[in-house]
Scaffold this motif. Structure first.
Motif, PDB file in Angstrom:
ATOM      1  N   VAL A 108       0.840  -1.190   0.000  1.00 58.03           N
ATOM      2  CA  VAL A 108       0.000   0.000   0.000  1.00 58.03           C
ATOM      3  C   VAL A 108       0.879   1.246   0.000  1.00 58.03           C
ATOM      4  CG1 VAL A 108      -1.745   1.272   1.302  1.00 58.03           C
ATOM      5  CG2 VAL A 108      -1.820  -1.227   1.241  1.00 58.03           C
ATOM      6  N   TRP A 109       0.593   2.156  -0.919  1.00 60.36           N
ATOM      7  CA  TRP A 109       1.319   3.428  -0.970  1.00 60.36           C
ATOM      8  C   TRP A 109       0.611   4.424  -0.067  1.00 60.36           C
ATOM      9  CZ3 TRP A 109       5.891   4.291  -3.513  1.00 60.36           C
ATOM     10  CH2 TRP A 109       6.325   3.269  -4.362  1.00 60.36           C
ATOM     11  N   THR A 110       1.389   5.183   0.686  1.00 56.48           N
ATOM     12  CA  THR A 110       0.859   6.168   1.628  1.00 56.48           C
ATOM     13  C   THR A 110       1.017   7.573   1.064  1.00 56.48           C
ATOM     14  OG1 THR A 110       1.377   4.762   3.515  1.00 56.48           O
ATOM     15  CG2 THR A 110       1.114   7.119   3.963  1.00 56.48           C
ATOM     16  N   PHE A 111      -0.071   8.334   1.098  1.00 56.41           N
ATOM     17  CA  PHE A 111      -0.048   9.728   0.649  1.00 56.41           C
ATOM     18  C   PHE A 111       0.756  10.566   1.639  1.00 56.41           C
ATOM     19  CE2 PHE A 111      -1.952  13.983   1.066  1.00 56.41           C
ATOM     20  CZ  PHE A 111      -1.738  14.470  -0.219  1.00 56.41           C
ATOM     21  N   VAL A 112       1.695  11.371   1.122  1.00 56.78           N
ATOM     22  CA  VAL A 112       2.493  12.268   1.956  1.00 56.78           C
ATOM     23  C   VAL A 112       1.957  13.685   1.850  1.00 56.78           C
ATOM     24  CG1 VAL A 112       4.802  13.203   2.401  1.00 56.78           C
ATOM     25  CG2 VAL A 112       4.530  10.827   1.627  1.00 56.78           C
ATOM     26  N   ALA A 131      30.313   9.485  12.606  1.00 56.79           N
ATOM     27  CA  ALA A 131      29.970   9.016  13.948  1.00 56.79           C
ATOM     28  C   ALA A 131      29.063  10.057  14.614  1.00 56.79           C
ATOM     29  CB  ALA A 131      31.257   8.824  14.750  1.00 56.79           C
ATOM     30  N   PRO A 132      28.216   9.659  15.528  1.00 61.13           N
ATOM     31  CA  PRO A 132      28.190   8.368  16.190  1.00 61.13           C
ATOM     32  C   PRO A 132      27.353   7.305  15.477  1.00 61.13           C
ATOM     33  CG  PRO A 132      26.644   9.825  17.262  1.00 61.13           C
ATOM     34  CD  PRO A 132      27.335  10.632  16.183  1.00 61.13           C
ATOM     35  N   ALA A 133      26.848   7.585  14.298  1.00 61.88           N
ATOM     36  CA  ALA A 133      26.063   6.575  13.561  1.00 61.88           C
ATOM     37  C   ALA A 133      26.987   5.794  12.625  1.00 61.88           C
ATOM     38  CB  ALA A 133      24.956   7.242  12.765  1.00 61.88           C
ATOM     39  N   TYR A 134      26.828   4.479  12.639  1.00 62.37           N
ATOM     40  CA  TYR A 134      27.606   3.619  11.749  1.00 62.37           C
ATOM     41  C   TYR A 134      26.709   2.793  10.840  1.00 62.37           C
ATOM     42  CZ  TYR A 134      31.338   4.965  14.872  1.00 62.37           C
ATOM     43  OH  TYR A 134      32.220   5.711  15.599  1.00 62.37           O
ATOM     44  N   GLU A 135      25.460   2.637  11.239  1.00 60.74           N
ATOM     45  CA  GLU A 135      24.495   1.857  10.462  1.00 60.74           C
ATOM     46  C   GLU A 135      23.660   2.790   9.584  1.00 60.74           C
ATOM     47  OE1 GLU A 135      24.255  -1.516  10.388  1.00 60.74           O
ATOM     48  OE2 GLU A 135      26.075  -1.418  11.622  1.00 60.74           O
ATOM     49  N   PRO A 136      23.290   2.340   8.394  1.00 61.13           N
ATOM     50  CA  PRO A 136      22.447   3.183   7.539  1.00 61.13           C
ATOM     51  C   PRO A 136      21.013   3.264   8.073  1.00 61.13           C
ATOM     52  CG  PRO A 136      22.756   1.036   6.541  1.00 61.13           C
ATOM     53  CD  PRO A 136      23.618   1.063   7.774  1.00 61.13           C
ATOM     54  N   VAL A 137      20.283   4.220   7.543  1.00 63.44           N
ATOM     55  CA  VAL A 137      18.861   4.377   7.823  1.00 63.44           C
ATOM     56  C   VAL A 137      18.114   3.717   6.656  1.00 63.44           C
ATOM     57  CG1 VAL A 137      17.007   6.075   8.055  1.00 63.44           C
ATOM     58  CG2 VAL A 137      19.221   6.512   9.094  1.00 63.44           C
ATOM     59  N   ALA A 138      16.996   3.071   6.929  1.00 62.73           N
ATOM     60  CA  ALA A 138      16.229   2.400   5.877  1.00 62.73           C
ATOM     61  C   ALA A 138      15.763   3.404   4.825  1.00 62.73           C
ATOM     62  CB  ALA A 138      15.034   1.670   6.479  1.00 62.73           C
ATOM     63  N   LYS A 139      15.939   3.021   3.560  1.00 60.52           N
ATOM     64  CA  LYS A 139      15.502   3.840   2.422  1.00 60.52           C
ATOM     65  C   LYS A 139      14.235   3.199   1.856  1.00 60.52           C
ATOM     66  CE  LYS A 139      17.208   5.448  -2.059  1.00 60.52           C
ATOM     67  NZ  LYS A 139      16.265   4.971  -3.019  1.00 60.52           N
ATOM     68  N   PHE A 140      13.281   4.037   1.467  1.00 58.23           N
ATOM     69  CA  PHE A 140      12.011   3.535   0.954  1.00 58.23           C
ATOM     70  C   PHE A 140      11.712   4.106  -0.423  1.00 58.23           C
ATOM     71  CE2 PHE A 140      11.245   3.637   5.663  1.00 58.23           C
ATOM     72  CZ  PHE A 140      11.301   2.267   5.847  1.00 58.23           C
ATOM     73  N   PRO A 141      10.893   3.388  -1.200  1.00 58.10           N
ATOM     74  CA  PRO A 141      10.505   3.921  -2.512  1.00 58.10           C
ATOM     75  C   PRO A 141       9.554   5.108  -2.370  1.00 58.10           C
ATOM     76  CG  PRO A 141       9.369   1.843  -2.091  1.00 58.10           C
ATOM     77  CD  PRO A 141      10.321   2.058  -0.948  1.00 58.10           C
ATOM     78  N   LEU A 174       3.862   9.877  -2.901  1.00 61.08           N
ATOM     79  CA  LEU A 174       3.491   8.637  -2.221  1.00 61.08           C
ATOM     80  C   LEU A 174       4.732   7.858  -1.802  1.00 61.08           C
ATOM     81  CD1 LEU A 174       0.860   7.640  -4.916  1.00 61.08           C
ATOM     82  CD2 LEU A 174       0.320   8.576  -2.675  1.00 61.08           C
ATOM     83  N   VAL A 175       4.656   7.187  -0.634  1.00 58.82           N
ATOM     84  CA  VAL A 175       5.760   6.351  -0.154  1.00 58.82           C
ATOM     85  C   VAL A 175       5.199   5.056   0.397  1.00 58.82           C
ATOM     86  CG1 VAL A 175       7.293   8.278   0.446  1.00 58.82           C
ATOM     87  CG2 VAL A 175       5.713   7.386   2.164  1.00 58.82           C
ATOM     88  N   ARG A 176       6.108   4.065   0.614  1.00 59.62           N
ATOM     89  CA  ARG A 176       5.690   2.835   1.279  1.00 59.62           C
ATOM     90  C   ARG A 176       6.887   2.156   1.925  1.00 59.62           C
ATOM     91  NH1 ARG A 176       6.242  -2.133  -1.737  1.00 59.62           N
ATOM     92  NH2 ARG A 176       7.044  -1.690  -3.805  1.00 59.62           N
ATOM     93  N   ASP A 177       6.615   1.475   3.010  1.00 59.96           N
ATOM     94  CA  ASP A 177       7.618   0.675   3.710  1.00 59.96           C
ATOM     95  C   ASP A 177       7.715  -0.650   2.962  1.00 59.96           C
ATOM     96  OD1 ASP A 177       9.096  -0.927   5.412  1.00 59.96           O
ATOM     97  OD2 ASP A 177       8.114  -0.241   7.228  1.00 59.96           O
ATOM     98  N   ASP A 178       8.804  -0.861   2.230  1.00 55.88           N
ATOM     99  CA  ASP A 178       8.916  -2.059   1.380  1.00 55.88           C
ATOM    100  C   ASP A 178       9.809  -3.134   1.993  1.00 55.88           C
ATOM    101  OD1 ASP A 178      11.347  -0.758   1.093  1.00 55.88           O
ATOM    102  OD2 ASP A 178      11.435  -1.023  -1.084  1.00 55.88           O
TER     103      ASP A 178
END
Length: 109
Positions: free
Chosen positions: A4-8, A85-95, A104-108
């Motif tokens: 499901v795509w979410t309206f932003v 630093a202090p962040a070493y891990e990436p942040v989740a990228k979404f379509p 529109l976006v969605r958690d894929d």
């Protein structure tokens, strides 16, 4: 994974250099959408170093970076990778897509 795509917002409400936050309709994940010179990118609105909203920080459209206000971690909005630093891990990228003037976006995941 959500199909499901979410309206932003509408494209008129997200001008170059701006960001908006929406919550995925299925997963409830907060997603920040960034307009970098007309190109749209979406990241999970949560610093990978500590549970804090990236949208509360500063978005620099010239460099394509967002900085977490809590401890200064910076991320590339194009791919979510941690830049210092202090962040070493990436942040989740979404379509993200534009359809009929709507962003529109969605958690894929």
């Amino acid at each position: 994974m959500s199909e499901v795509w979410t309206f932003v917002c509408t494209t008129d409400e997200l001008l170059p250099g701006e960001m908006k936050v929406a919550f995925d309709e299925v997963t409830g994940t907060p997603i920040a959408v960034f307009n970098m010179d007309g190109d749209l990118y979406a990241l999970e609105d949560q610093c990978s170093h500590e549970d804090f909203e990236l949208s509360a920080g500063h978005f620099d459209p010239a460099s394509g970076q967002v900085e977490c206000v809590l401890h200064g971690a910076r991320f590339d909005v194009r791919d979510g990778r941690a830049l210092c630093a202090p962040a070493y891990e990436p942040v989740a990228k979404f379509p993200v897509k534009v359809e009929d003037g709507q962003v529109l976006v969605r958690d894929d995941r």
